[in-house]
Structure formats: structure tokens, C-alpha cells
Design a protein around this motif. Structure first.
Motif, PDB file in Angstrom:
ATOM      1  N   ARG A  76      -0.573  55.059  73.335  1.00  0.00           N
ATOM      2  CA  ARG A  76      -1.864  55.777  73.257  1.00  0.00           C
ATOM      3  C   ARG A  76      -2.866  55.203  74.271  1.00  0.00           C
ATOM      4  NH1 ARG A  76      -2.061  59.646  69.866  1.00  0.00           N
ATOM      5  NH2 ARG A  76      -1.046  59.534  67.831  1.00  0.00           N
ATOM      6  N   LYS A  97     -13.262  62.535  78.371  1.00  0.00           N
ATOM      7  CA  LYS A  97     -12.233  61.580  77.950  1.00  0.00           C
ATOM      8  C   LYS A  97     -11.090  62.318  77.295  1.00  0.00           C
ATOM      9  CE  LYS A  97     -15.627  58.012  77.247  1.00  0.00           C
ATOM     10  NZ  LYS A  97     -16.231  57.048  76.346  1.00  0.00           N
ATOM     11  N   ARG A 107      -9.460  59.608  81.728  1.00  0.00           N
ATOM     12  CA  ARG A 107     -10.703  60.340  81.979  1.00  0.00           C
ATOM     13  C   ARG A 107     -10.472  61.375  83.062  1.00  0.00           C
ATOM     14  NH1 ARG A 107     -14.635  56.255  83.495  1.00  0.00           N
ATOM     15  NH2 ARG A 107     -13.817  56.654  85.549  1.00  0.00           N
ATOM     16  N   LYS A 152     -12.168  61.377  63.659  1.00  0.00           N
ATOM     17  CA  LYS A 152     -12.202  61.739  65.080  1.00  0.00           C
ATOM     18  C   LYS A 152     -12.751  63.146  65.241  1.00  0.00           C
ATOM     19  CE  LYS A 152     -10.573  58.382  67.545  1.00  0.00           C
ATOM     20  NZ  LYS A 152     -11.422  57.765  68.533  1.00  0.00           N
ATOM     21  N   THR A 155      -5.363  64.888  72.966  1.00  0.00           N
ATOM     22  CA  THR A 155      -6.731  64.926  72.415  1.00  0.00           C
ATOM     23  C   THR A 155      -6.821  65.804  71.185  1.00  0.00           C
ATOM     24  OG1 THR A 155      -7.483  64.710  74.685  1.00  0.00           O
ATOM     25  CG2 THR A 155      -9.151  65.229  73.047  1.00  0.00           C
ATOM     26  N   THR A 206      -6.533  56.126  76.706  1.00  0.00           N
ATOM     27  CA  THR A 206      -7.638  57.058  76.956  1.00  0.00           C
ATOM     28  C   THR A 206      -7.818  57.226  78.458  1.00  0.00           C
ATOM     29  OG1 THR A 206      -8.713  56.206  74.998  1.00  0.00           O
ATOM     30  CG2 THR A 206     -10.050  57.598  76.422  1.00  0.00           C
ATOM     31  N   ASP A 259      -9.963  55.420  81.376  1.00  0.00           N
ATOM     32  CA  ASP A 259     -11.377  55.416  80.998  1.00  0.00           C
ATOM     33  C   ASP A 259     -11.891  53.984  81.014  1.00  0.00           C
ATOM     34  OD1 ASP A 259     -13.772  56.698  80.005  1.00  0.00           O
ATOM     35  OD2 ASP A 259     -13.347  55.622  78.134  1.00  0.00           O
ATOM     36  N   GLN A 271      -7.465  61.684  75.002  1.00  0.00           N
ATOM     37  CA  GLN A 271      -6.504  60.835  74.315  1.00  0.00           C
ATOM     38  C   GLN A 271      -5.130  61.289  74.788  1.00  0.00           C
ATOM     39  OE1 GLN A 271      -7.345  58.349  72.314  1.00  0.00           O
ATOM     40  NE2 GLN A 271      -9.504  58.836  72.686  1.00  0.00           N
TER      41      GLN A 271
END
Lengths: 150, 421
Positions: B148, B158, B152, B196, B186, B150, B126, B160
Motif C-alpha cells: 500500500r 493523492k 500523487r 476513510k 483509492t 500513496t 506523495d 491510494q
């Protein structure tokens, strides 16, 4: 009824009056209504030898529908709309007499009571006029009357 | 036993067995010719040795075939594992060009299978800055575990993810590429982090709301983010909106209203259901109902606004109001007309009744007092007059009754209907 009988001396009309529950209404106006309806019934059973008129009611939960039924000449259901209009006569006035105002007075009075009036009938099989007042809860006695009761 | 041994005076590497055998024979023949003075016994012993070696070589060939089979089986197992693994797996070159991916990777990122091998790993991140950080960590430590990151998806969503990645090296230790295992985290991460979770909820509302949602800088009115409903309503594209102010877009029909709203917002922190007129890109003006709240977006004071199009509702309300007013007007007109009619009927009836009574009276007097002077035909006519007078009187009475039935004051009481009849 006695007054009416006097008007039509010489006629044999079987009048059946069933027990009727009380209504909340203006006495003199409702008197006028019943007179007009009965006059009507007498008038249109003139040609019957076995003339019969019934005053009764239908009860359903909170609602009472009073009716006056006769076995007179009746009317064609398609003219039902015009039945209560002022000066409307389905039958020639010569034949039965009257001015055509009677039923419009009935309608006017019942509508002032927030009620409803309607008719059912068939040619040569008689007619029935139904009255329904607004529910008792809504139609409360006016103050003047209740103070008289006290 | 190995073919790579120095016993055969050969270089390292593979060489096929028949070729080797021919090679050995010709070597022996050469030796025989050279050393023709050697004894027969010596030659026989040499041949024996050669036979033994040949047997050894045959055994070795068999073993190699078995080994080859084992390797093939292992490769198949690994491939099946690669294909069916729930986590996404990729292999890339040193530059990040994706060489191979498994079906899970295709599924996770949403690209068509063959297209993924045209991508670079950096297309999956991302934020490209994050990619560099991860790359450095892998290069330094040789691998990262459950890092961890991110990523896309193709559609922009997006994700995780947890990345486990290792460098691939050639035989002399140079980095040739990377292999990575990606697990979509995610849902998991959201579930364990309430903040979150609420962020995700907000994002979903933002994305799916049929009402406009816009985040803009408080004072300037510069749009930071707007949802699809905003774009759909206004007719602007995202690029036309983001970074520009509502003034530049001419959104406010009355720009002063915004200034007032900012003041109010600073005073109260929130605004609920304010009616405002907005101008769309097409020039159409819509009546909207807006609610705003002050928020901190990064370090900037911003406002979050939800706006609903109530143009149609306003129109309907107006229509209903107009209809009601019209109805009220008609009712009062009708009531008045009825009153007039009743008054008219009453007056006219009275006025008609009087002369009629006189006519009827005279007819009666004529019949009684002057009957001697009137012949039969005349009497017949007088009777007719009285009949018609009577009919007219009835009509007038009915008219009066009709008028009374509408005007008479009502006294509602309990009426015994049975007695009445």
C-alpha cells in the motif's frame, strides 16, 4: 330601484336583475355603491330609446364578481384610469349632470372592503362596472352584528 | 546442437555461417599443404566429414531462424500486454529515473506521456520517506507484492495504490533497476473503510465549498489549512496564509472578538452563525457569518470554521428595512392626510351648505312673495340662481357622501344583494 325609478319618471329603461348571491359587506355603504352605479347607468343611457341596464354576477370557484352593465354612451378605454378619480368626468357635466364624485365613492367603499372595482366599456356601446369583494373567509362579520343575530 | 560447442575450437559467441565455412575451407587447405604426404583416401574422408558438418550447420541455421521468429512473436505479445494492461507499469533505473511507462501509467498519473520518462519514481510518491521504505523492502526481498503506497497525481490528487515491484538484475546479479505495477486502490480502499470514506467526503466538501473553510490552531489562530474559497475571498495566496495567524493577516476587524469566540468555543464546543466583520487583503471589510467547531488535529487543539459572506444579504436586508420604514411612514402620512381631508371636507361642506341654503331660500321668497315687482328677465335670473344653488347643493352632498364613505364605521354582515337592488 324604486327610488331611482321615481327620479327618472317618464323614461323607459329595461332593468334586468339576475339572482345575486349574498355578500359580506357593510349594508349602508354597499347600498350607496349600488345606488351610485345605477344612477350612473340611468344617467348615461339617457339618450337611448331602448335603454337597458343589467345587474348580475359572474361566479368562479370562491369568487363572485357583481356587475352593472348598461347600453349607454360608454367610454373610451384609454380613460379607464381616470374613471374612478374624484371630480373626474369624461363627459361634460352639462350633458349628463352629476358632480363626478359618484364613482370615486364607489371605489373608496369597495377598497375599504378590500375589494376591487373596475370598468369595461366602448364608446357608444355601453359600459359595465365590476365589483369583487374579498373572499368570505377573510371578511368575517363583526361581533356586533353576530350578537344581533343571536 | 549448438554453435557454442568446443568441437570447432571456437570461442563462445555468435559467428555467421558463411564466414565460418570459409574459415573451415582455408583451414583444410592449409592442412593439405602441410600434410602433402597424406594419402588421397585420408583427404577424401576428411572432405566427407566436412560436408557432413556443413549440412549440420545449415540445419542449425534454420533452427536458429525459427527460434528468432518465436522470440519476436513473444516480444510482440508481451509488448501488446504491456500497452493494454489496465494497471500502470513502469521501469526505472537503480536511481529511480523512469525509463519506460505504459499508457495506463500515463493515464493514472496525468502527466503527458513523454514527460513521464523525465521523472524520477520519487516524484510519483506523495511522501518521499515512504518511497525509501518501499525501496528498502524491495531491495531486501527482491520484490514487494500489493504494497500500500500513496502516490500523487500531477494535479496533486493523492491516490491510494497497490504496488507490486521487482528488482531488475544484470547477468551477474547486480541490481540495474526496478519494474513496478501500480493499481489505483483509492475508491476501493475508501469503500471498505468508513473512516476513510468520511475523510474523503470531508475533503471533497472542503475543496468544493463556496464558503470559507479554515482549520486553525485554537489559541494562536495559526492557519493549518484553508480551502480555495478562503483564498478567493481574502485575496491571499496559500503561502501567505498557511503558518500565519489571523492576527498577523489582520483578518479580524476587532481582534478581541476572536478571544471571546475562543472562550465560547471552549465552553460550548461549537459556535453557530456568528456575525463577524473580516478585513480582506484589499482592505475591504466584509460581514461574514461563521460557524466553528473544536477539533483535534494531530495533537493540537484546533478549530474548524466555516464562514459565509453575508455582506450582500445584510445590505439587502438593510435596504428592505429602510424601504419598509419609509413605506410605513408614507402610509401613516397618507392616512393622516386622508383623515384631515375628510374632516376638512365635512367642515367646509357644512359651512358652504348653510349660506347656500340661505341664498336659495331668499331666491324662492323673491320669486313667490315679490313676483309682482319683478319683470320676466329678473325672474329668469332668479331661476338661474336656483338652478346653480341646486347644483352646488348636490356637489356639497356628494362631497359629504365621499367624506362619509371614508370615515363611516363599517359593520360587516351578510348582505342580500338581490334584496338591496
Amino acid at each position: 330601484m324604486e327610488e331611482l325609478r321615481e327620479l327618472y319618471v317618464g323614461r323607459t329603461v329595461e332593468v334586468i336583475i339576475q339572482p345575486l348571491p349574498p355578500a359580506y359587506a357593510d349594508y349602508s355603504l354597499i347600498h350607496q355603491v349600488l345606488v351610485n352605479l345605477l344612477l350612473n347607468a340611468f344617467k348615461f343611457t339617457r339618450q337611448r330609446e331602448d335603454a337597458a341596464i343589467e345587474v348580475a354576477c359572474l361566479e368562479d370557484k370562491n369568487e363572485v364578481t357583481y356587475y352593472v352593465r348598461d347600453n349607454g354612451v360608454g367610454f373610451d378605454a384609454k380613460y379607464q384610469e381616470g374613471l374612478f378619480g374624484a371630480f373626474q368626468q369624461l363627459h361634460r357635466s352639462r350633458q349628463f349632470g352629476g358632480t363626478g364624485v359618484g364613482l370615486s365613492i364607489v371605489k373608496r367603499i369597495i377598497e375599504r372592503h378590500s375589494g376591487r372595482v373596475w370598468a369595461e366599456g366602448k364608446v357608444d356601446e355601453g359600459a359595465a362596472f365590476f365589483l369583487r369583494f374579498q373572499e368570505e373567509k377573510v371578511m368575517k362579520p363583526t361581533k356586533e352584528v353576530s350578537s344581533l343575530d343571536n | 546442437m549448438t554453435l557454442e560447442g568446443k568441437d570447432y575450437g571456437m570461442k563462445k559467441g555468435r559467428i555467421s555461417f558463411p564466414f565460418l565455412y570459409l574459415h573451415l575451407l582455408s583451414f583444410v587447405r592449409l592442412q593439405v599443404m602441410k600434410d602433402s604426404n597424406r594419402t588421397k583416401a585420408e583427404i577424401i574422408s576428411e572432405l566427407k566429414k566436412l560436408r557432413l558438418r556443413t549440412a549440420d550447420l545449415e540445419a542449425e541455421q534454420k533452427e536458429r531462424e525459427l527460434m528468432h521468429e518465436a522470440v519476436r512473436e513473444r516480444e510482440e505479445r508481451l509488448f501488446a500486454f504491456f500497452e493494454h494492461l489496465g494497471d500502470a507499469v513502469y521501469f526505472s533505473t537503480r536511481d529511480g529515473a523512469i525509463v519506460e511507462v505504459n499508457p495506463s501509467a500515463v493515464k493514472l498519473f496525468g502527466y503527458a506521456g513523454r514527460w513521464m520518462t523525465h521523472l524520477n519514481v520519487k516524484d510519483l510518491y506523495d511522501d518521499s520517506a515512504e518511497m525509501e521504505t518501499v525501496q528498502n523492502a524491495i531491495d531486501q526481498n527482491g520484490s514487494v507484492r500489493d504494497y500500500r503506497v500513496t502516490f500523487r497525481k500531477k494535479d496533486g490528487t493523492k491516490m491510494q495504490c497497490l504496488l507490486t515491484s521487482t528488482v531488475l538484475r544484470d547477468s551477474i546479479g547486480n541490481v540495474t533497476g526496478y519494474q513496478g505495477i501500480i493499481r489505483d486502490d483509492t475508491e476501493l480502499k475508501i469503500a471498505e473503510d468508513p473512516l476513510k470514506l468520511s475523510e474523503e467526503k470531508f475533503f471533497r466538501v472542503f475543496r468544493s465549498s463556496p464558503d470559507w473553510i479554515a482549520i486553525s490552531s485554537l489559541f494562536e489562530g495559526r492557519f493549518i489549512d484553508v480551502n480555495d474559497a478562503f483564498l478567493k475571498h481574502t485575496g491571499y495566496s496559500r503561502t501567505e496564509v498557511i503558518g500565519r495567524t489571523s492576527f498577523e493577516l489582520g483578518l479580524w476587524v476587532d481582534p478581541k472578538e476572536r478571544e471571546k469566540m475562543v472562550e465560547l468555543l471552549l465552553e460550548q464546543g461549537e459556535i453557530r452563525d456568528h456575525e463577524t466583520k473580516f478585513r480582506m487583503k484589499s482592505g475591504e471589510i466584509l460581514t461574514m457569518q461563521r460557524s466553528s467547531e473544536l477539533i483535534d488535529y494531530g495533537s493540537e487543539k484546533c478549530m474548524l470554521t466555516i464562514t459565509r459572506d453575508i455582506t450582500e444579504r445584510k445590505k439587502s436586508e438593510e435596504r428592505i428595512q429602510n424601504l419598509n420604514a419609509e413605506l410605513q411612514q408614507r402610509i401613516s402620512e397618507l392616512t393622516e392626510a386622508n383623515r384631515d381631508l375628510d374632516a376638512f371636507t365635512a367642515t367646509v361642506s357644512h359651512d358652504l351648505k348653510m349660506p347656500l341654503t340661505v341664498i336659495g331660500g331668499f331666491a324662492r321668497v323673491l320669486m313667490k312673495a315679490h313676483s309682482n315687482n319683478i319683470d320676466a328677465a329678473g325672474k329668469e335670473l332668479l331661476n338661474e340662481i336656483q338652478t346653480y344653488v341646486g347644483r352646488m347643493e348636490k356637489l356639497i352632498e356628494d362631497l359629504l357622501a365621499f367624506s362619509r364613505s371614508g370615515r363611516q364605521k363599517m359593520n360587516i354582515s351578510r348582505v342580500d344583494m338581490g334584496d338591496l337592488v
